[in-house]
Scaffold this motif. Structure first.
Motif: not given
Length: 249
Positions: A25-32, A205-219
């Motif tokens: 995750w290279e950006s915190d922008e909403p559209g990323y 990449m722990r922080e990236h991992y958490v964001r990835t999982i949360r995106a999969w969970l949302a889907n």
């Protein structure tokens, strides 16, 4: 065994690349989006491996083909994609044909230990090493070392756990992946060095991992009705618990 769930299921929770591994995750922008983050991860791997036209890549545990296809399409690398899953192998082979990449990508449904020869310019193992097993991991590293050309590059993206709680954990080992084993990062580095590799870079990449999982969970939650029809209510409960637990890393 959970990797043999149908591609239809994974298409509902993953991004269009079908990358079933931690994104960058290279950006915190909403559209990323998740797709943007997975593309950034795939580009990062290809750059670290110095892929270019004519360079040979071995993708060990290729999953649904995200790295293999990206490396061939955007870097013109000559890719051998290896998976034990018949479901994944058939899916990746179909994508290769559909994208007109048959001259660049070869898909093999086989054990990595059956790979012979030498001379790969690059080898990637993206979240497959967790399934090798504690006892087999030294042999895994040694075999990859034999397959790599002199001066070649190896990239391992792999989950780890602290020394106080190695393995996969009772829930994962019981309901998701009974062969999963994770260890502290330092132990993996030691095993790679023992096999003859020079470790040039280590990244968390722990922080990236958490964001990835949360995106999969949302889907998963958004597509819950459709997914329930595909895999049943009990499997959906297991997967919800699996993702929720991983999102609290």
């Amino acid at each position: 065994h959970h990797y043999d769930l149908t591609a239809d299921f994974y298409q509902l929770i993953l991004d269009p690349h079908m990358a079933y591994s931690c994104a960058r995750w290279e950006s915190d922008e909403p559209g990323y989006t998740l797709a943007d983050a997975q593309r950034a991860k795939l580009d990062g791997i290809c750059r670290q491996l110095r892929l270019a036209p004519g360079r040979r890549l071995l993708d060990v545990g290729c999953g649904w083909g995200s790295l293999s296809l990206h490396a061939a399409r955007h870097y013109k690398a000559e890719v051998t994609a290896v998976t034990l899953s018949a479901e994944q192998g058939a899916f990746v082979a179909g994508r290769v044909r559909d994208l007109g990449l048959t001259d660049l990508v070869t898909v093999r449904i086989q054990d990595y230990r059956e790979m012979t020869g030498r001379g790969y310019d690059a080898i990637a193992s993206v979240e497959m090493g967790e399934h090798v097993g504690a006892g087999q991991y030294p042999a895994f590293c040694a075999h990859l070392h034999r397959l790599l050309a002199d001066g070649g590059r190896l990239l391992i993206q792999q989950m780890s756990r602290g020394a106080h709680a190695p393995g996969g954990g009772p829930f994962i080992e019981s309901y998701i992946a009974p062969d999963m084993h994770m260890r502290p990062v330092g132990e993996t580095v030691y095993l790679l060095e023992t096999a003859g590799f020079e470790v040039c870079e280590v990244e968390a990449m722990r922080e990236h991992y958490v964001r990835t999982i949360r995106a999969w969970l949302a889907n998963l939650e958004e597509q819950k009705t459709v997914i329930t029809r595909l895999i049943g209510a009990q499997q959906v409960r297991v997967w919800l618990l699996y993702q929720i637990g991983r999102a609290h890393v």
